[in-house]
Design a protein around this motif. Structure first.
Motif, short mmCIF file in Angstrom:
data_model
loop_
_atom_site.label_atom_id
_atom_site.label_comp_id
_atom_site.label_asym_id
_atom_site.label_seq_id
_atom_site.Cartn_x
_atom_site.Cartn_y
_atom_site.Cartn_z
N UNK A 1 -12.47 11.48 4.68
CA UNK A 1 -13.54 11.79 5.60
C UNK A 1 -14.29 10.61 5.99
N UNK A 2 -14.35 9.54 5.34
CA UNK A 2 -14.97 8.19 5.56
C UNK A 2 -14.16 7.67 6.61
N UNK A 3 -12.83 7.47 6.47
CA UNK A 3 -11.95 6.84 7.37
C UNK A 3 -12.04 7.68 8.66
N UNK A 4 -11.91 8.78 8.57
CA UNK A 4 -11.92 9.75 9.80
C UNK A 4 -13.19 9.46 10.66
N UNK A 5 -14.45 9.23 10.13
CA UNK A 5 -15.50 8.87 10.70
C UNK A 5 -15.42 7.63 11.34
N UNK B 1 -1.60 9.50 -0.99
CA UNK B 1 -0.32 8.97 -1.52
C UNK B 1 -0.39 7.23 -1.88
N UNK B 2 -1.42 6.78 -1.45
CA UNK B 2 -1.71 5.42 -1.67
C UNK B 2 -2.63 5.31 -2.91
N UNK B 3 -2.93 6.56 -3.64
CA UNK B 3 -3.89 6.33 -5.08
C UNK B 3 -5.09 6.24 -4.75
N UNK B 4 -5.63 7.04 -3.47
CA UNK B 4 -7.16 6.84 -3.25
C UNK B 4 -7.63 8.40 -3.33
N UNK B 5 -8.72 8.79 -3.49
CA UNK B 5 -9.29 10.02 -3.81
C UNK B 5 -9.52 10.62 -2.14
N UNK B 6 -9.35 11.84 -2.10
CA UNK B 6 -9.13 12.59 -0.95
C UNK B 6 -10.62 12.42 -0.21
N UNK C 1 -13.72 15.42 15.81
CA UNK C 1 -13.38 14.64 16.96
C UNK C 1 -14.58 14.38 17.76
N UNK C 2 -14.54 14.78 18.95
CA UNK C 2 -15.58 14.73 19.97
C UNK C 2 -16.56 15.54 20.06
N UNK C 3 -16.42 17.09 19.35
CA UNK C 3 -17.18 17.92 19.26
C UNK C 3 -17.43 18.51 20.56
N UNK D 1 -3.47 10.75 12.98
CA UNK D 1 -3.32 11.84 11.89
C UNK D 1 -4.59 12.79 12.00
N UNK D 2 -4.27 14.05 11.64
CA UNK D 2 -5.56 15.08 11.69
C UNK D 2 -5.86 14.91 10.18
N UNK D 3 -7.13 15.53 10.06
CA UNK D 3 -7.81 15.54 8.62
C UNK D 3 -6.88 15.70 7.46
N UNK D 4 -6.27 17.04 7.52
CA UNK D 4 -5.23 17.01 6.20
C UNK D 4 -4.10 16.26 6.12
N UNK D 5 -3.75 15.56 7.32
CA UNK D 5 -2.79 14.38 7.21
C UNK D 5 -3.28 13.12 6.57
N UNK D 6 -4.68 12.89 6.76
CA UNK D 6 -5.34 11.74 6.32
C UNK D 6 -5.67 11.94 4.82
N UNK D 7 -5.82 13.04 4.41
CA UNK D 7 -6.15 13.33 3.12
C UNK D 7 -4.90 13.13 2.21
N UNK D 8 -3.78 13.76 2.88
CA UNK D 8 -2.54 13.29 2.24
C UNK D 8 -2.08 11.98 2.16
N UNK D 9 -2.37 11.17 3.17
CA UNK D 9 -2.13 9.95 3.28
C UNK D 9 -2.79 8.96 2.08
N UNK D 10 -4.21 9.26 2.14
CA UNK D 10 -4.99 8.53 0.96
C UNK D 10 -4.50 8.81 -0.54
#
Length: 365
Positions: A53-57, A44-49, A204-206, A33-42
């Motif tokens: 960013x924490x999971x992405x890191x 969708x399971x009742x977690x704040x957006x 990502x890797x920057x 998932x990219x960032x926007x998809x991760x936000x939407x996923x979090x």
């Protein structure tokens, strides 16, 4: 009218414990998932957006393989994620280290498919060569990859995960990536480009776009498409001969893309992007290193924006081909530079562990 009372806000820990229960069905792969998809996923399971960013890191920068490693998330949230998601990623099956410090990896994905990639350190710099397909359909005679046949395309995350794994193993930042491993990247265009963008992203890797290079055998329609992409990614063309009969013999998978069409599309590419492509030319004794082949290469390059990389053929088991002599290589350099064509001789790294160009075979001995 009785006075209304405001409900007491539960603590963050309680909120996570009372979050939306795990969803039924296949688990989501967070690494895909990219960032926007991760936000939407979090969400969708009742977690704040902000949790995205924490999971992405953890996923992108620290390349973790277990939710338990995400120590800035509560135990309840980690358990919830484990119920509804996976971390995909790769498993290191084997690794070899060359005398020059390069390392070759055999990495397996969750479905058992495996690929090879290579890390090449140079001081504080780390270059990584990644694969875009498991196997290859192109059938180039000088390349070992196609001997095992073609298995499947890799996803963007699977391509990205190779570079992330190498960086983690070396314990240093990846500073450049070449997509020159197994497979023809432009036969997996969308996933390859998505992986390059993720490597380039600060999420990502920057890695700077000019330090990410994709290599193609010469898939003309996709070269034209690549010229329209906004990023300053590099392009390398596996040329290997400017004589049609020889190129068709060496590279049967691009027979339908004539040298005339290839020359025209590369001219259009440089005019549109103002970027200098690299032409890869494997020097093979008695095949493409005589004077007529040199003349044809000069004609192909003269007056165009390009850089020629002459690569002494890397021998591998099962091949009868041999590298050109130093005298022939020097002759090519002298003549090409004499007509104004930038030329270098690339001495491949990792040849003692079959990690050089054309030697990756989806297995380690």
């Amino acid at each position: 009218m009785p006075e209304k009372t405001q409900p007491t806000s539960p603590s963050r820990e309680n909120a996570e414990q009372n979050a939306t229960p795990a969803r039924r069905g296949p688990k989501a792969d967070l690494t895909a998932m990219d960032h926007d998809q991760l936000v939407a996923f979090m969400e969708s399971i009742g977690q704040p957006s902000f949790r995205a960013k924490q999971v992405e890191d953890w996923v992108r920068h620290k390349n973790v393989r277990s939710f338990d490693e995400m120590t800035n998330l509560s135990k309840a949230l980690r358990a919830q994620l484990a119920d509804v998601a996976t971390l995909g990623g790769v498993t290191e099956v084997a690794r070899q280290e060359s005398l020059d410090g390069s390392r070759k990896y055999l990495l397996a994905f969750d479905d058992g498919v495996s690929v090879e990639c290579v890390g090449m350190p140079n001081g504080d710099r780390l270059a990584v060569c990644v694969s875009t397909q498991a196997g290859c359909r192109m059938g180039c005679r000088f390349c070992a990859t196609g001997e095992a046949g073609f298995t499947r395309n890799l996803t963007a995350d699977e391509i990205y995960a190779q570079a992330a794994h190498v960086g983690q193993d070396f314990g240093q930042r990846v500073t450049s990536v070449v997509l020159m491993g197994q497979g023809e990247p432009f036969n997996n265009y969308d996933e390859t480009l998505a992986a390059m963008r993720l490597m380039n992203s600060e999420d990502g890797l920057g890695i700077g776009a000019r330090h990410i290079t994709v290599s193609t055998c010469g898939v003309v329609p996709q070269i034209r498409r690549f010229a329209s992409e906004p990023e300053q990614f590099g392009l390398a063309l596996s040329l290997h001969s400017a004589v049609p009969e020889t190129r068709n013999l060496l590279m049967p998978g691009v027979r339908k893309h004539s040298l005339k069409r290839l020359h025209d599309v590369m001219k259009d590419y440089t005019e549109k992007t103002h970027r200098r492509p690299t032409y890869e030319y494997a020097m093979i004794a008695g095949v493409n290193d005589d004077e007529p082949h040199l003349d044809a290469l000069v004609d192909f390059c003269r007056g165009t924006l390009c850089h020629v990389n002459l690569i002494p053929f890397n021998e591998h088991s099962g091949s009868k081909l041999k590298p050109s002599s130093e005298e022939r290589i020097d002759r090519f350099v002298k003549v090409l530079e004499g007509v104004g064509v930038e030329t270098t001789v690339r001495r491949s790294r990792g040849t003692d562990i079959d990690a050089a160009c054309g030697q990756l075979k989806q297995r380690l001995r």
